[in-house]
Design an enzyme around this catalytic site. Structure first.
Site: not given
Length: 362
Positions: A38, A63-65, A296
């Site tokens: 990541r 980037l999402s979690a 988010e």
């Protein structure tokens, strides 16, 4: 700020935590997450946060979690050879993980609104192909990215087996998203603040399942102020692979089989299994309310079939044998890229070797 799982020190520890919390539940998804670091998708100055279970945003890059991506990957039920459309493909991190599962005969397309993000995604994809040893463990379905608003996809586009939208979908766009699916296909998207899985069971039949409570930034509506006309997004054609490409896939597959057979043969000759390591003490937590960075947010898990009645805070995992192994022996050897070594040892011209290795630099 908090996350659904504890921060890891590296990519593998992050995946361990996601597995422990039951966000990663299948082997295929685990392998894909472990294969792509990541941190490689972060800008250098922000990499210290890469293994936290938090979303990250810098300018248009987002980037999402990790726990969101893992739930998405599990819900998509990916299989080799399927077609995948990523709406709001961003850095390409999710598309690349999906490509590891789809294999060489899948279809992997992404639509992204911002041209600078598409350029960033292409750079990260090129870096992964040219430098990561993980690439040689898979046959990859390379993603293709196009610029445009995902609400303006040409109506004559092909339908897909799997679709994911990485922005909040307004209720009025639900049918638009559904029509991108083939019969039998799966759509995963944030809808009315719920990460939602929709399966197309027939031409006009759908099954809907709510997965997580989330809050995503909404889809950006098309802006026709300049010309008054829609700018249709034309997705890449589904092309037949060249004979040269097919030959490379077949040769690499044959070499991998030979390596596997050689490994089995060595194991059958009485070689000892590598020493097993002590496993670390793990704090098990059940998280019900979590907040992420920026716009988010993960609010709560809607259903968690893995929850049980075990309320102990700390659990000591079972310790494998050979606990008395000396600390110096606990360090595993660096991984060996057997495919690369085998290809380089073949009596072939160097250009052909490099072609088989996708012109790898490492």
């Amino acid at each position: 700020m908090g996350g659904a799982v504890s921060a890891g020190e590296d990519n593998d520890e992050l995946i361990d935590n996601l597995k422990e919390a039951q966000y990663i539940r299948t082997e295929l998804v685990e392998q894909a997450f472990r294969a792509i670091d990541r941190a490689d998708y972060y800008l250098e100055e922000f990499k210290d946060n890469a293994y936290k279970d938090l979303a990250w945003k810098h300018g248009n890059i987002h980037l999402s979690a990790p726990c969101i991506y893992s739930e998405v990957m599990e819900a998509l039920d990916l299989q080799p050879g399927l077609s995948f459309l990523n709406l709001g493909s961003g850095t390409g991190y999710l598309s690349s993980m999906v490509g590891l599962i789809l294999g060489p005969f899948g279809v992997n397309h992404g639509v992204e609104l911002h041209s600078d993000v598409i350029e960033y995604a292409r750079q990260k994809l090129d870096f992964f192909i040219k430098t990561s040893d993980s690439f040689d463990k898979f046959e990859f379905c390379e993603p293709s990215f196009v610029i445009g608003n995902c609400l303006e996809i040409s109506p004559d586009c092909t339908q897909y087996d799997r679709v994911y939208c990485g922005a909040g979908v307004q209720k009025e766009h639900e049918d638009y998203m559904k029509n991108l699916l083939k019969v039998g296909g799966i759509l995963v998207m944030p809808l009315e603040e719920k990460l939602t899985k929709i399966t197309r069971t027939g031409p006009s039949a759908w099954e809907t399942k709510k997965i997580l409570a989330v809050s995503f930034a909404p889809l950006i509506q098309p802006n026709h102020a300049d010309s008054g006309k829609s700018r249709l997004v034309h997705l890449p054609p589904v092309a037949v692979r060249s004979l040269q490409d097919l030959a490379r896939i077949a040769i690499r597959g044959t070499i991998k089989k030979i390596i596997h057979q050689e490994a089995l043969s060595r194991a059958g000759n009485g070689l000892k299994n590598p020493p097993r390591f002590k496993r670390r003490r793990v704090r098990r937590r059940r998280m019900e309310t979590i907040v992420f960075l920026d716009k988010e947010m993960f609010a709560s898990r809607i259903s968690n079939p893995s929850d049980d009645n075990n309320n102990s805070e700390d659990m000591e995992e079972e310790r494998p044998e050979e606990e008395e192994t000396k600390p110096s022996e606990l360090k595993p050897d660096p991984p060996v890229n057997f495919l690369r070594e085998k290809v380089l040892s073949l009596p072939l011209p160097d250009p052909l070797k490099y072609y088989l290795l996708y012109y790898r630099e490492k």
